[in-house]
Design an enzyme around this catalytic site. Structure first.
Site, PDB file in Angstrom:
ATOM      1  N   ASP A 125     -20.728 -25.432  30.516  1.00 51.29           N
ATOM      2  CA  ASP A 125     -19.994 -24.856  31.647  1.00 51.29           C
ATOM      3  C   ASP A 125     -18.893 -25.864  31.974  1.00 51.29           C
ATOM      4  O   ASP A 125     -19.199 -27.007  32.348  1.00 51.29           O
ATOM      5  CB  ASP A 125     -20.942 -24.663  32.829  1.00 51.29           C
ATOM      6  CG  ASP A 125     -20.249 -24.039  34.033  1.00 51.29           C
ATOM      7  OD1 ASP A 125     -19.000 -23.994  34.063  1.00 51.29           O
ATOM      8  OD2 ASP A 125     -20.976 -23.604  34.944  1.00 51.29           O
ATOM      9  N   ARG A 176      -9.808 -34.819  29.828  1.00 43.60           N
ATOM     10  CA  ARG A 176     -10.140 -36.237  30.058  1.00 43.60           C
ATOM     11  C   ARG A 176     -11.073 -36.750  28.958  1.00 43.60           C
ATOM     12  O   ARG A 176     -10.870 -37.851  28.433  1.00 43.60           O
ATOM     13  CB  ARG A 176     -10.799 -36.390  31.436  1.00 43.60           C
ATOM     14  CG  ARG A 176     -11.088 -37.833  31.784  1.00 43.60           C
ATOM     15  CD  ARG A 176     -11.728 -37.964  33.152  1.00 43.60           C
ATOM     16  NE  ARG A 176     -13.067 -37.402  33.185  1.00 43.60           N
ATOM     17  CZ  ARG A 176     -13.948 -37.601  34.171  1.00 43.60           C
ATOM     18  NH1 ARG A 176     -13.619 -38.335  35.206  1.00 43.60           N
ATOM     19  NH2 ARG A 176     -15.149 -37.057  34.129  1.00 43.60           N
ATOM     20  N   TYR A 227      -4.982 -18.046  40.638  1.00 37.51           N
ATOM     21  CA  TYR A 227      -4.822 -18.087  39.165  1.00 37.51           C
ATOM     22  C   TYR A 227      -3.454 -18.677  38.822  1.00 37.51           C
ATOM     23  O   TYR A 227      -3.355 -19.581  37.975  1.00 37.51           O
ATOM     24  CB  TYR A 227      -4.952 -16.673  38.581  1.00 37.51           C
ATOM     25  CG  TYR A 227      -4.881 -16.629  37.060  1.00 37.51           C
ATOM     26  CD1 TYR A 227      -6.024 -16.786  36.283  1.00 37.51           C
ATOM     27  CD2 TYR A 227      -3.663 -16.413  36.401  1.00 37.51           C
ATOM     28  CE1 TYR A 227      -5.964 -16.743  34.888  1.00 37.51           C
ATOM     29  CE2 TYR A 227      -3.594 -16.370  35.008  1.00 37.51           C
ATOM     30  CZ  TYR A 227      -4.750 -16.528  34.260  1.00 37.51           C
ATOM     31  OH  TYR A 227      -4.686 -16.490  32.883  1.00 37.51           O
ATOM     32  N   LYS A 241      -2.742 -22.264  36.871  1.00 37.45           N
ATOM     33  CA  LYS A 241      -2.022 -22.329  35.593  1.00 37.45           C
ATOM     34  C   LYS A 241      -0.775 -23.205  35.695  1.00 37.45           C
ATOM     35  O   LYS A 241      -0.402 -23.885  34.724  1.00 37.45           O
ATOM     36  CB  LYS A 241      -1.678 -20.921  35.111  1.00 37.45           C
ATOM     37  CG  LYS A 241      -2.893 -20.100  34.688  1.00 37.45           C
ATOM     38  CD  LYS A 241      -3.659 -20.771  33.544  1.00 37.45           C
ATOM     39  CE  LYS A 241      -4.737 -19.885  32.938  1.00 37.45           C
ATOM     40  NZ  LYS A 241      -5.478 -20.530  31.858  1.00 37.45           N
ATOM     41  N   VAL A 275      -2.150 -10.761  26.554  1.00 44.24           N
ATOM     42  CA  VAL A 275      -2.766 -10.789  25.226  1.00 44.24           C
ATOM     43  C   VAL A 275      -4.017  -9.905  25.237  1.00 44.24           C
ATOM     44  O   VAL A 275      -4.739  -9.836  26.240  1.00 44.24           O
ATOM     45  CB  VAL A 275      -3.119 -12.246  24.836  1.00 44.24           C
ATOM     46  CG1 VAL A 275      -3.750 -12.288  23.447  1.00 44.24           C
ATOM     47  CG2 VAL A 275      -1.866 -13.121  24.869  1.00 44.24           C
ATOM     48  N   THR A 320      -7.317  -9.308  24.938  1.00 44.96           N
ATOM     49  CA  THR A 320      -8.632  -9.973  24.925  1.00 44.96           C
ATOM     50  C   THR A 320      -9.503  -9.321  26.003  1.00 44.96           C
ATOM     51  O   THR A 320      -9.031  -8.448  26.748  1.00 44.96           O
ATOM     52  CB  THR A 320      -8.520 -11.479  25.264  1.00 44.96           C
ATOM     53  OG1 THR A 320      -8.102 -11.601  26.629  1.00 44.96           O
ATOM     54  CG2 THR A 320      -7.537 -12.198  24.353  1.00 44.96           C
TER      55      THR A 320
HETATM   56  N1  LIG Z   1      -5.478 -12.625  27.899  1.00 42.50           N
HETATM   57  C1  LIG Z   1      -4.337 -12.874  28.503  1.00 42.50           C
HETATM   58  O1  LIG Z   1      -3.489 -11.988  28.682  1.00 42.50           O
HETATM   59  C2  LIG Z   1      -4.021 -14.281  28.964  1.00 42.50           C
HETATM   60  C3  LIG Z   1      -2.715 -14.560  29.335  1.00 42.50           C
HETATM   61  C4  LIG Z   1      -2.374 -15.853  29.707  1.00 42.50           C
HETATM   62  C5  LIG Z   1      -3.332 -16.850  29.695  1.00 42.50           C
HETATM   63  N2  LIG Z   1      -4.617 -16.550  29.337  1.00 42.50           N
HETATM   64  C6  LIG Z   1      -5.575 -17.653  29.302  1.00 42.50           C
HETATM   65  O2  LIG Z   1      -6.049 -17.795  27.982  1.00 42.50           O
HETATM   66  C7  LIG Z   1      -7.339 -18.424  27.993  1.00 42.50           C
HETATM   67  C8  LIG Z   1      -8.277 -17.647  27.082  1.00 42.50           C
HETATM   68  O3  LIG Z   1      -8.519 -16.368  27.667  1.00 42.50           O
HETATM   69  P1  LIG Z   1      -8.784 -15.051  26.798  1.00 42.50           P
HETATM   70  O4  LIG Z   1      -7.704 -14.108  27.133  1.00 42.50           O
HETATM   71  O5  LIG Z   1      -9.022 -15.426  25.390  1.00 42.50           O
HETATM   72  O6  LIG Z   1     -10.070 -14.511  27.539  1.00 42.50           O
HETATM   73  P2  LIG Z   1     -11.585 -14.307  27.091  1.00 42.50           P
HETATM   74  O7  LIG Z   1     -12.263 -13.805  28.300  1.00 42.50           O
HETATM   75  O8  LIG Z   1     -11.632 -13.494  25.841  1.00 42.50           O
HETATM   76  O9  LIG Z   1     -12.080 -15.785  26.722  1.00 42.50           O
HETATM   77  C9  LIG Z   1     -12.352 -16.750  27.698  1.00 42.50           C
HETATM   78  C10 LIG Z   1     -13.564 -17.558  27.271  1.00 42.50           C
HETATM   79  O10 LIG Z   1     -13.781 -18.590  28.237  1.00 42.50           O
HETATM   80  C11 LIG Z   1     -15.175 -18.707  28.433  1.00 42.50           C
HETATM   81  N3  LIG Z   1     -15.474 -19.294  29.741  1.00 42.50           N
HETATM   82  C12 LIG Z   1     -15.222 -18.745  30.954  1.00 42.50           C
HETATM   83  N4  LIG Z   1     -15.677 -19.555  31.922  1.00 42.50           N
HETATM   84  C13 LIG Z   1     -16.238 -20.635  31.310  1.00 42.50           C
HETATM   85  C14 LIG Z   1     -16.897 -21.804  31.775  1.00 42.50           C
HETATM   86  N5  LIG Z   1     -17.094 -22.033  33.090  1.00 42.50           N
HETATM   87  N6  LIG Z   1     -17.323 -22.704  30.866  1.00 42.50           N
HETATM   88  C15 LIG Z   1     -17.175 -22.481  29.542  1.00 42.50           C
HETATM   89  N7  LIG Z   1     -16.566 -21.385  29.040  1.00 42.50           N
HETATM   90  C16 LIG Z   1     -16.108 -20.469  29.917  1.00 42.50           C
HETATM   91  C17 LIG Z   1     -15.692 -17.274  28.342  1.00 42.50           C
HETATM   92  O11 LIG Z   1     -17.096 -17.218  28.102  1.00 42.50           O
HETATM   93  C18 LIG Z   1     -14.853 -16.717  27.208  1.00 42.50           C
HETATM   94  O12 LIG Z   1     -15.497 -16.879  25.955  1.00 42.50           O
HETATM   95  C19 LIG Z   1      -7.759 -18.455  29.461  1.00 42.50           C
HETATM   96  O13 LIG Z   1      -7.536 -19.762  29.969  1.00 42.50           O
HETATM   97  C20 LIG Z   1      -6.817 -17.465  30.133  1.00 42.50           C
HETATM   98  O14 LIG Z   1      -6.604 -17.778  31.490  1.00 42.50           O
HETATM   99  C21 LIG Z   1      -4.988 -15.288  28.980  1.00 42.50           C
END
Ligand SMILES: NC(=O)c1ccc[n+]([C@@H]2O[C@H](COP(=O)([O-])OP(=O)(O)OC[C@H]3O[C@@H](n4cnc5c(N)ncnc54)[C@H](O)[C@@H]3O)[C@@H](O)[C@H]2O)c1
Length: 279
Positions: free
Chosen positions: A68, A129, A178, A182, A211, A213
């Site tokens: 976590d 870190r 959020y 970021k 994206v 996802t």
């Molecule tokens: N999908 C988008 O459009 C988008 C756009 C900009 C930025 N992002 C960023 O990209 C990154 C990846 O997101 P994604 O779109 O692949 O989403 P996703 O939900 O597919 O993947 C996120 C992963 O983070 C893990 N996670 C969440 N909380 C956690 C915790 N406390 N400890 C450990 N793991 C944890 C989840 O279990 C998951 O596997 C994120 O930081 C998200 O904010 C996503």
């Protein structure tokens, strides 16, 4: 393998059970890393990622860590065990993140604000870190991987990619925590880039647009909102990105071909942060 690879070392990836983190694990494997340390809360998803990578790269060493990112002890333990398992960590990509749809500030609870920041900002920093603590103590990669023929002036002790968002630059209404988290990721990325530049650790942020996802498809309503608003109205390419498009940039920025890139906020967003498009 290492002699032909642009990324001959070992990569650690958070958020590797899904989305961009999983795609980054697959992209690093294709690019020729020698090992993968994969971290996530979701143990089953991590195993799926490992199986997917092993389909085409059966002998690649992969270690899984259920963590976590909000827990300091969990992160210290996982990075320490990864360093013990692989001897060094060359590339860190910090993807773990959530969106809590917390509402505009006057309606945002402290719990929602803290939950958002604890994962996306504080949690990412805890991971960065530990990566920095490991990378600063290890030899440069051109010494560690002589077969990779890395030019000494392009050598590095490590490279860190922190996943931010286009919303660090252009905020979206209704999710202030959020957007703030970021933007904080970009700022702390620049700070770390400055502090470790002469120690030859590069630190960059990647800013994805919308994206495809789980995050953008967590319910039919979320997907409809995404398609009708940020995709159709604010993404000049008028489509979702696919996780592989983010992963490929992460792999490029991690390797020595990007040896003069540090402190950057690198948009991968179909033009989302470029401005307005009225076509
Ligand atoms: N999908 C988008 O459009 C988008 C756009 C900009 C930025 N992002 C960023 O990209 C990154 C990846 O997101 P994604 O779109 O692949 O989403 P996703 O939900 O597919 O993947 C996120 C992963 O983070 C893990 N996670 C969440 N909380 C956690 C915790 N406390 N400890 C450990 N793991 C944890 C989840 O279990 C998951 O596997 C994120 O930081 C998200 O904010 C996503």
């Amino acid at each position: 393998m290492s002699s032909k690879s642009d990324v001959p070392g070992v990569a650690i990836i958070t958020g590797a059970a899904s989305g961009m983190g999983r795609a980054t694990a697959l992209a690093f494997a294709v690019a020729g890393v020698s090992g993968l340390a994969l971290l996530d809360l979701n143990e089953a998803g991590l195993t799926e990622t490992k199986d997917l990578v092993h389909k085409d790269h059966p002998s690649l060493k992969i270690e899984l860590y259920t963590v976590d990112v909000t827990s300091e002890s969990s992160i210290i333990s996982a990075y320490t065990r990864a360093k013990e398992a692989f001897s060094r960590i060359d590339y860190a990509v910090h993807c773990a993140g959530i969106v809590t749809w917390q509402g505009a500030s006057a309606d945002c609870t402290l719990d929602a604000f803290d939950k958002q920041n604890n994962v996306n900002y504080r949690g990412l920093w805890l991971c960065a870190r530990e990566a920095l603590r490991i990378m600063r103590t290890q030899p440069l990669d051109h010494e560690a991987y002589p077969d990779a023929n890395i030019a000494p002036h392009r050598g590095q002790k490590g490279s860190i990619i922190n996943i931010s968002s286009g919303l660090a630059i252009a905020s979206q209404s209704g999710i202030p925590a959020y957007c703030g988290a970021k933007a904080g990721v970009c700022a702390i990325t620049r700070s770390d880039a400055l502090d470790y530049a002469t120690q030859r650790i590069r630190v960059n942020a990647v800013l994805p647009g919308v994206v495809d996802t789980y995050m953008t498809n967590s319910s039919p309503e979320v997907r409809q909102f995404m398609m009708e608003n940020p995709v159709k109205k604010a993404t000049p390419m008028r489509r979702l990105g696919i996780p592989e498009e983010i992963a490929d940039v992460c792999v490029f920025l991690s390797g020595n071909k990007a040896s003069f890139v540090t402190g950057a906020s690198w948009s991968v967003d179909g033009g989302f942060c470029a401005g307005f498009s009225y076509e």
